[in-house]
Design a protein around this motif. Structure first.
Motif, PDB file in Angstrom:
ATOM      1  N   LEU A   1       0.825  -1.211   0.000  1.00 38.82           N
ATOM      2  CA  LEU A   1       0.000   0.000   0.000  1.00 38.82           C
ATOM      3  C   LEU A   1       0.859   1.260   0.000  1.00 38.82           C
ATOM      4  N   LEU A   2       1.995   1.197   0.700  1.00 39.01           N
ATOM      5  CA  LEU A   2       2.901   2.334   0.737  1.00 39.01           C
ATOM      6  C   LEU A   2       3.428   2.663  -0.658  1.00 39.01           C
ATOM      7  N   ALA A   3       3.689   1.648  -1.435  1.00 35.97           N
ATOM      8  CA  ALA A   3       4.196   1.867  -2.798  1.00 35.97           C
ATOM      9  C   ALA A   3       3.210   2.693  -3.626  1.00 35.97           C
ATOM     10  N   ASP A   4       1.936   2.532  -3.353  1.00 40.82           N
ATOM     11  CA  ASP A   4       0.905   3.211  -4.149  1.00 40.82           C
ATOM     12  C   ASP A   4       0.857   4.715  -3.903  1.00 40.82           C
ATOM     13  N   ILE A   5       1.401   5.203  -2.781  1.00 39.73           N
ATOM     14  CA  ILE A   5       1.317   6.637  -2.505  1.00 39.73           C
ATOM     15  C   ILE A   5       2.634   7.366  -2.812  1.00 39.73           C
ATOM     16  N   HIS A   6       3.560   6.683  -3.475  1.00 37.65           N
ATOM     17  CA  HIS A   6       4.738   7.359  -4.013  1.00 37.65           C
ATOM     18  C   HIS A   6       4.293   8.090  -5.287  1.00 37.65           C
ATOM     19  N   LEU A   7       4.395   9.400  -5.287  1.00 38.12           N
ATOM     20  CA  LEU A   7       3.799  10.202  -6.348  1.00 38.12           C
ATOM     21  C   LEU A   7       4.322   9.850  -7.735  1.00 38.12           C
ATOM     22  N   LEU A   8       5.590   9.515  -7.825  1.00 39.12           N
ATOM     23  CA  LEU A   8       6.199   9.209  -9.119  1.00 39.12           C
ATOM     24  C   LEU A   8       6.578   7.743  -9.224  1.00 39.12           C
ATOM     25  N   GLY A   9       5.963   6.927  -8.387  1.00 37.15           N
ATOM     26  CA  GLY A   9       6.295   5.510  -8.348  1.00 37.15           C
ATOM     27  C   GLY A   9       7.442   5.250  -7.384  1.00 37.15           C
ATOM     28  N   PRO A  10       7.621   4.002  -6.952  1.00 35.01           N
ATOM     29  CA  PRO A  10       8.715   3.675  -6.029  1.00 35.01           C
ATOM     30  C   PRO A  10      10.074   4.049  -6.611  1.00 35.01           C
ATOM     31  N   CYS A  11      11.035   4.291  -5.732  1.00 31.06           N
ATOM     32  CA  CYS A  11      12.387   4.664  -6.151  1.00 31.06           C
ATOM     33  C   CYS A  11      13.154   3.438  -6.646  1.00 31.06           C
ATOM     34  N   GLN A  12      14.176   3.704  -7.416  1.00 30.57           N
ATOM     35  CA  GLN A  12      15.126   2.684  -7.845  1.00 30.57           C
ATOM     36  C   GLN A  12      16.474   2.960  -7.179  1.00 30.57           C
ATOM     37  N   PRO A  13      17.326   1.946  -7.026  1.00 27.94           N
ATOM     38  CA  PRO A  13      18.630   2.175  -6.393  1.00 27.94           C
ATOM     39  C   PRO A  13      19.440   3.300  -7.031  1.00 27.94           C
ATOM     40  N   ILE A  14      19.358   3.451  -8.345  1.00 26.96           N
ATOM     41  CA  ILE A  14      20.119   4.497  -9.023  1.00 26.96           C
ATOM     42  C   ILE A  14      19.705   5.896  -8.544  1.00 26.96           C
TER      43      ILE A  14
END
Length: 254
Positions: free
Chosen positions: A206-219
């Protein structure tokens, strides 16, 4: 000119997703690196993946053991002549975490020892070497958990909040030595470990869904680590830099 040309960096948690990305980007930007972790085979793989060659060195190090950390810093200076950047990446929560009334005591101490005490020890023994080199940068790893109400993670929240506070005090203490101390506060980063946890815990999905630009990547985290390690950030210190796809502003509004 590469942004980290002539600088030597010590990177903990190098075998993990974020650590590997930082190692690769540091090599690409001209740094010499010591990649530290407890998994020797994974470290060698990390350096090969980064294309480090003679500019990289793997060092097995337990960041919760003072003697292991002291030996690692000495080996870094012996190998490359100086230390300019410390990246404290090692850490992480586990599915055992939970509410303060339910989380096992052993999980609390595990996270405090790894995330907070490990950061403390690496700073303790790296900072004198960075000062001897004429100054440089410490890049700690905090978390969105230190900046927003993140439920079911009270052990991890305590540890990463401690990292954020320690970052600020060290920035003041070591400014006379020309050492900048900052922290990165990532949002949900899609490392292999995070992907496994998402399968086990509904609240993380559910937390992933409220990342405005999508979840982060390691880069995404690695790029901030390059900036903070470079002279471009020469007047940036005592900051906790959110690289979180807006979750700490959007999540707090839910």
């Amino acid at each position: 000119m590469p942004r980290l040309e002539g600088k030597t960096a010590f990177i903990t948690g190098a075998a993990g997703g974020i650590g590997r990305a930082i190692c690769r980007r540091y090599i690409e930007d001209g740094a010499r690196i010591v990649a530290a972790d407890i998994d020797a085979d994974a470290l060698e793989d990390c350096l090969k993946e980064a294309g480090a060659g003679e500019n990289g060195h793997a060092h097995v190090c337990d960041i919760t053991d003072p003697e292991s950390v002291k030996a690692a810093m000495a080996a870094t200076v012996n190998r490359f002549g100086a230390l300019h950047i410390l990246c404290n990446v090692a850490g992480g929560s586990s599915p055992a975490d939970g509410r303060v009334t339910e989380a096992p005591d052993e999980e609390f101490w595990r996270v405090i020892k790894l995330d907070l005490y490990g950061t403390f020890l690496c700073c303790k023994y790296a900072i004198p070497e960075i000062a001897r080199a004429g100054g440089g940068s410490v890049v700690n790893m905090s978390s969105m958990a230190a900046l927003m109400a993140l439920t079911e993670r009270d052990c991890y929240t305590a540890a990463k909040g401690g990292v954020a506070s320690m970052t600020r005090s060290m920035a003041v203490e070591y400014a006379p030595d020309k050492i900048r101390v900052n922290a990165i506060a990532p949002g949900l980063v899609m490392t292999p470990r995070a992907e496994r946890i998402m399968k086990e815990r509904e609240e993380i999905r559910l937390l992933a869904d409220i990342h405005l630009l999508g979840p982060c990547q390691p880069i995404d985290i690695a790029e901030m680590a390059v900036y903070l390690g470079s002279d471009e950030a020469r007047v940036v210190t005592g900051q906790v830099m959110s690289v979180d796809s807006g979750v700490t502003i959007h999540g707090g509004a839910q």
